[in-house]
Structures are given as C-alpha cells and as structure tokens.
Motif scaffolding. Structure first.
Motif, PDB file in Angstrom:
ATOM      1  N   PRO A  71       0.839  -1.212   0.000  1.00  0.00           N
ATOM      2  CA  PRO A  71       0.000   0.000   0.000  1.00  0.00           C
ATOM      3  C   PRO A  71       0.871   1.258   0.000  1.00  0.00           C
ATOM      4  CG  PRO A  71      -0.783  -1.576   1.629  1.00  0.00           C
ATOM      5  CD  PRO A  71       0.525  -2.083   1.140  1.00  0.00           C
ATOM      6  N   ALA A  72       0.293   2.346  -0.475  1.00  0.00           N
ATOM      7  CA  ALA A  72       1.028   3.610  -0.543  1.00  0.00           C
ATOM      8  C   ALA A  72       1.390   4.108   0.860  1.00  0.00           C
ATOM      9  CB  ALA A  72       0.184   4.651  -1.265  1.00  0.00           C
ATOM     10  N   ARG A  73       2.517   4.837   0.949  1.00  0.00           N
ATOM     11  CA  ARG A  73       2.942   5.399   2.235  1.00  0.00           C
ATOM     12  C   ARG A  73       1.941   6.446   2.717  1.00  0.00           C
ATOM     13  NH1 ARG A  73       9.077   7.310   2.080  1.00  0.00           N
ATOM     14  NH2 ARG A  73       8.214   8.610   0.428  1.00  0.00           N
ATOM     15  N   LEU A  74       1.742   6.494   4.027  1.00  0.00           N
ATOM     16  CA  LEU A  74       0.826   7.475   4.614  1.00  0.00           C
ATOM     17  C   LEU A  74       1.542   8.712   5.107  1.00  0.00           C
ATOM     18  CD1 LEU A  74      -1.628   5.221   6.693  1.00  0.00           C
ATOM     19  CD2 LEU A  74      -1.882   6.091   4.369  1.00  0.00           C
ATOM     20  N   GLU A  75       2.866   8.656   5.151  1.00  0.00           N
ATOM     21  CA  GLU A  75       3.621   9.762   5.733  1.00  0.00           C
ATOM     22  C   GLU A  75       4.824  10.071   4.871  1.00  0.00           C
ATOM     23  OE1 GLU A  75       5.165  10.998  10.226  1.00  0.00           O
ATOM     24  OE2 GLU A  75       5.095   8.890   9.634  1.00  0.00           O
ATOM     25  N   GLY A  76       5.049  11.381   4.640  1.00  0.00           N
ATOM     26  CA  GLY A  76       6.194  11.820   3.863  1.00  0.00           C
ATOM     27  C   GLY A  76       7.248  12.451   4.754  1.00  0.00           C
ATOM     28  N   GLY A  77       8.105  13.289   4.135  1.00  0.00           N
ATOM     29  CA  GLY A  77       9.128  13.968   4.920  1.00  0.00           C
ATOM     30  C   GLY A  77      10.193  13.015   5.447  1.00  0.00           C
ATOM     31  N   TRP A  78      10.943  13.512   6.450  1.00  0.00           N
ATOM     32  CA  TRP A  78      12.028  12.694   6.978  1.00  0.00           C
ATOM     33  C   TRP A  78      11.503  11.477   7.728  1.00  0.00           C
ATOM     34  CZ3 TRP A  78      12.563  11.609  12.123  1.00  0.00           C
ATOM     35  CH2 TRP A  78      11.854  12.405  13.043  1.00  0.00           C
ATOM     36  N   GLN A  79      10.283  11.606   8.306  1.00  0.00           N
ATOM     37  CA  GLN A  79       9.708  10.452   8.997  1.00  0.00           C
ATOM     38  C   GLN A  79       9.407   9.316   8.017  1.00  0.00           C
ATOM     39  OE1 GLN A  79       8.487  13.565   9.154  1.00  0.00           O
ATOM     40  NE2 GLN A  79       7.880  14.129  11.263  1.00  0.00           N
ATOM     41  N   GLY A  80       8.879   9.673   6.858  1.00  0.00           N
ATOM     42  CA  GLY A  80       8.614   8.653   5.839  1.00  0.00           C
ATOM     43  C   GLY A  80       9.893   8.035   5.315  1.00  0.00           C
ATOM     44  N   MET A  81      10.929   8.882   5.129  1.00  0.00           N
ATOM     45  CA  MET A  81      12.214   8.361   4.654  1.00  0.00           C
ATOM     46  C   MET A  81      12.841   7.426   5.691  1.00  0.00           C
ATOM     47  SD  MET A  81      13.846  11.770   2.881  1.00  0.00           S
ATOM     48  CE  MET A  81      15.362  10.885   2.545  1.00  0.00           C
ATOM     49  N   LEU A  82      12.709   7.768   6.985  1.00  0.00           N
ATOM     50  CA  LEU A  82      13.239   6.916   8.040  1.00  0.00           C
ATOM     51  C   LEU A  82      12.514   5.569   8.063  1.00  0.00           C
ATOM     52  CD1 LEU A  82      15.028   6.433  10.499  1.00  0.00           C
ATOM     53  CD2 LEU A  82      13.281   7.554  11.912  1.00  0.00           C
ATOM     54  N   ALA A  83      11.182   5.613   7.902  1.00  0.00           N
ATOM     55  CA  ALA A  83      10.416   4.366   7.885  1.00  0.00           C
ATOM     56  C   ALA A  83      10.848   3.471   6.729  1.00  0.00           C
ATOM     57  CB  ALA A  83       8.929   4.675   7.798  1.00  0.00           C
ATOM     58  N   SER A  84      11.054   4.079   5.553  1.00  0.00           N
ATOM     59  CA  SER A  84      11.499   3.303   4.389  1.00  0.00           C
ATOM     60  C   SER A  84      12.892   2.718   4.623  1.00  0.00           C
ATOM     61  CB  SER A  84      11.500   4.177   3.139  1.00  0.00           C
ATOM     62  OG  SER A  84      10.187   4.602   2.819  1.00  0.00           O
ATOM     63  N   ALA A  85      13.764   3.503   5.251  1.00  0.00           N
ATOM     64  CA  ALA A  85      15.122   3.025   5.528  1.00  0.00           C
ATOM     65  C   ALA A  85      15.098   1.848   6.502  1.00  0.00           C
ATOM     66  CB  ALA A  85      15.972   4.160   6.088  1.00  0.00           C
ATOM     67  N   VAL A  86      14.225   1.927   7.505  1.00  0.00           N
ATOM     68  CA  VAL A  86      14.112   0.820   8.471  1.00  0.00           C
ATOM     69  C   VAL A  86      13.604  -0.433   7.773  1.00  0.00           C
ATOM     70  CG1 VAL A  86      12.849  -0.012  10.487  1.00  0.00           C
ATOM     71  CG2 VAL A  86      13.834   2.297  10.494  1.00  0.00           C
ATOM     72  N   HIS A  87      12.594  -0.284   6.907  1.00  0.00           N
ATOM     73  CA  HIS A  87      12.082  -1.444   6.185  1.00  0.00           C
ATOM     74  C   HIS A  87      13.164  -2.060   5.297  1.00  0.00           C
ATOM     75  CE1 HIS A  87       7.971  -0.031   7.248  1.00  0.00           C
ATOM     76  NE2 HIS A  87       7.662  -1.316   7.102  1.00  0.00           N
ATOM     77  N   PHE A  88      13.895  -1.206   4.596  1.00  0.00           N
ATOM     78  CA  PHE A  88      14.967  -1.700   3.727  1.00  0.00           C
ATOM     79  C   PHE A  88      16.037  -2.405   4.555  1.00  0.00           C
ATOM     80  CE2 PHE A  88      19.020  -1.125   1.459  1.00  0.00           C
ATOM     81  CZ  PHE A  88      18.696  -1.743   0.253  1.00  0.00           C
TER      82      PHE A  88
END
Length: 409
Positions: free
Chosen positions: A68-85
């Motif tokens: 599903p599409a991300r619900l949050e952008g900005g640095w918080q969204g980037m941090l979440a993506s980095a944690v998942h990766f």
C-alpha cells in the motif's frame, strides 16, 4: 481505513517476526553452550535458512502485489522506508552470513534442514571465516536495533497519530488480532529461552560412569578385592610367573563384537561405537606375560547415532580421519589382576600421537572359545581429540568398553 497488505504478505510478516525472535533468543546463548548446544545449533541453522527462504518469498510477493502507498512523507517517511529496507538486508544477510560461517569453519559439520534436507557448504575460502563471523554478529545487533525502531514506529502511528496504519498488517480489524499476532513475537522469544539446555551439573552421570570405569577391573570388582577374592593358586600365579610351555595360541575375533565409547557432555552423555575394527591376539591365559595384542580401529566408522554429530566426529577437531584414519593399540605382555581378570599396559596411537595406555579385561569360558570384556579410560586431550570451541563442555576422559568372542584352533 488504509489499504491492507495481501493475506500472504501479512502471514509471512508475522511468521518471520516470530522466527526472528526465536533466533535472537537462541543465538546469544549458543556461544556459551559449547558441545551441549550441538542439537540447538542445528535447529538454529534450520530456522535461519527458513527465514531466508520466507524472506525471498516475501520479496517476490511484494513485487507481485505491491505494498500500500505510504501514509507519511518527509524525513519520517524516509526513516520508515530506511528501516524497512534495513530489515530486509538483515533478514537476508543474517542467514547468508551464518551459512558462510558454517561453510568456512575448520570443523565441517554437515547441515540437514530440520534433519531432512541436506544443505551444501558454500564454496568459500576458510580465510573468510573471520569476516563471516564478524558480519553475522554485527547483523544481529543491527537487526535488533531495526526491530525496535520498527515496533516504535508502529506504536507511534497507532497510539499517537491514530491513523490506523497498524491495521494494514492485520487480516481483519479485530482487537483480538491486534494482541494475538504481536504476541507471536513474545512466544518466539519464550520458546527460544525455554529449549535452552539446563546448566551443567557439577558431576555429570556420565562423568561418574567414566571415573568408575577407570578403576574397574571386572564388573563389580576393584583391583584389591579381585586379588583378595582370588584363590591361593591364582595369587601364586600373580606372584610367580611360570614360563609358558610351547608358543601361546592365536585367537581369532568372531563377528558380533563391539567397541564402544562414552563421555560426559554438560550433564548429558554422548555414547557411540566403532563399526569397523580388527584385532590380532596371541595369549596363553595361564601365562599372560606371553600376550601380544594389536587392535586397529577404523575411526571413520565412529557413530553416535546422529548424522550431524557423526560428521563432526570425523573432522579435524576430533579424529581428523582424512589424515589419521586409524587408531591402533598395541601391548606386549599382560598381567594377572584377579580371577579371570587381566591388565595390559601398552601404547595407543591416535591422531598421529603415541601415548601409554592401559586396558583391563576379563575372560570367561573354557577351552578354545572365550568371551572377552573390558574397559579403558582415554584422556582425549593428550591426543588432541576435541581441540576446538565446540568441545568446551565435553569431559576430559572418555570411557572405552569392549566385548567380543574369540576362538583358537
């Protein structure tokens, strides 16, 4: 409500999370268990390869059914993506580095996934073992940190932002599932802790058995009681050694004999036997000083009834059968030690080293057929048997027993 992940992705997410919790719980304890953790180490490898396979399946499903599409952008969204990766790197990298670690170890322990599917060693140089070990340990710490960040992010969305993000990883919007599925992680941790071996006892049963075997001449007797119980004729035979009349007879070992071994392993006992061995025996029981004994053991035939351990026994850490395939015991002469009891001091050649070794045995029967039973206690360290970290929990002495029938012409 946010779009959910596919049911397959949800099932894999929680299953992998529970298995990772189990791996972390077990993994930190393995280093301190030594040989006592052998079976648990095999399970750890099996679960690790399972995590690798499930993660690769999870990646395939992600491309088949996009997340599903991300619900949050900005640095918080980037941090979440980095944690998942990072979690994907951990879930793939940790099993691979563990596989590399096993493949480059000096002691080649065969791996059967859950005791059924053989896992080949990776074609890596032994020199890379240190790097694999360091990477495996580092990834474990990184994985724990990412795991905690992932949980913290999920709690932040659910409790603070109240955006319903956590429901995307639930098959239904059910409060029971909200507690039951995360509880699988706790279950994994608890099971991992529960199956750890109990602390080693000060005096293991197998140790007591070996200590007893060291002093035993015959079942139920000691050296002193055997001599005292012997009749005057036997005592005279011990004191005065008559010269044998004629050459001593040669004895042919009959099929069905057994040479076994046992040693303590942190409160448990490891017992096994050698499937292939031969012996050349010349001896007049009435004149034991005439004895000429030679026993040859095929070390590759050693078995404790477990394919994993059998493969380990033949490696460099234990018998090193590739360079030293045979163990040999030789003795010239024996002495009476009681009624039908004897003691032979000779030499044991094992793993390229020769050391003094004494065996004790009894003879039963009369005439041209005799039953031989006896024992010996071998200090494994003197021969470099069990010279690695996985042998830390093993007792220093190995009890060896033998029983067979022999005939003479």
């Amino acid at each position: 409500m946010p779009q959910r992940y596919s049911l397959a992705a949800i099932a894999l997410h929680w299953l992998i999370a529970a298995l990772l919790a189990f791996q972390i719980s077990v993994g930190w304890a393995l280093e301190d268990l030594g040989a006592r953790g052998f079976s648990l180490f095999q399970l750890h490898k099996s679960v690790g390869i399972s995590v690798l396979a499930l993660t690769l399946l999870r990646v395939a499903i992600r491309y088949w059914k996009p997340r599903p599409a991300r619900l949050e952008g900005g640095w918080q969204g980037m941090l979440a993506s980095a944690v998942h990766f990072g979690l994907y790197i951990f879930m793939i990298g940790a099993p691979l580095t563990g596989w590399a670690l096993v493949s480059t170890a000096r002691v080649k322990v065969p791996t059967l996934i859950f005791g059924a599917i053989p896992l080949p060693h990776l074609p890596l140089p032994i020199a890379s073992h240190g790097a694999a070990e360091s990477a495996h340990g580092l990834l474990a710490w990184v994985g724990i940190a990412l795991f905690l960040l992932h949980v913290a992010g999920a709690l932040r969305h659910h409790l603070l932002m109240r955006d319903g993000l956590i429901w995307r990883m639930m098959p239904a919007r059910n409060p029971v599932l909200l507690f039951a599925l995360p509880a699988l992680i706790v279950v994994g941790l608890v099971i991992g802790k529960a199956i750890l071996p109990a602390p080693a006892k000060t005096q293991a049963p197998a140790t007591a058995i070996m200590n007893e075997a060291e002093e035993t001449l015959a079942p139920g007797t000691t050296e002193n009681t055997a001599v005292n119980a012997a009749d005057p004729a036997d005592n005279a035979a011990v004191a005065v050694k008559d010269e044998p009349i004629g050459p001593p007879p040669a004895w042919a070992v009959q099929p069905g004999g057994r040479i076994g071994f046992s040693l303590g392993n942190g409160g448990e006992a490891i017992s096994g036997s050698f499937g292939k061995w031969s012996a050349k025996i010349v001896m007049d029981p009435a004149h034991p000083q005439s004895a000429d004994i030679k026993v040859m053991i095929d070390l590759a035939s050693a078995s404790v009834g477990d394919a994993y351990k059998d493969g380990m026994i033949t490696g460099d850490e234990f018998f090193a059968v590739a360079t030293h395939p045979t163990a040999t015991f030789t003795a010239k002469g024996a002495e009476k030690a009681g009624t039908n009891a004897y003691r032979a001091a000779g030499t044991l050649n094992l793993k390229g080293l020769s050391k003094p070794q004494t065996i004790r045995f009894t003879l039963s029967g009369v005439g041209k057929t005799r039953k031989v039973s006896g024992s010996a206690t071998v200090a494994r360290g003197a021969f470099g048997v069990g010279n690695g970290d996985s042998s830390a929990g093993l007792d220093a002495k190995v009890a060896v027993t033998f029983v067979f029938s022999a005939k003479t012409e």
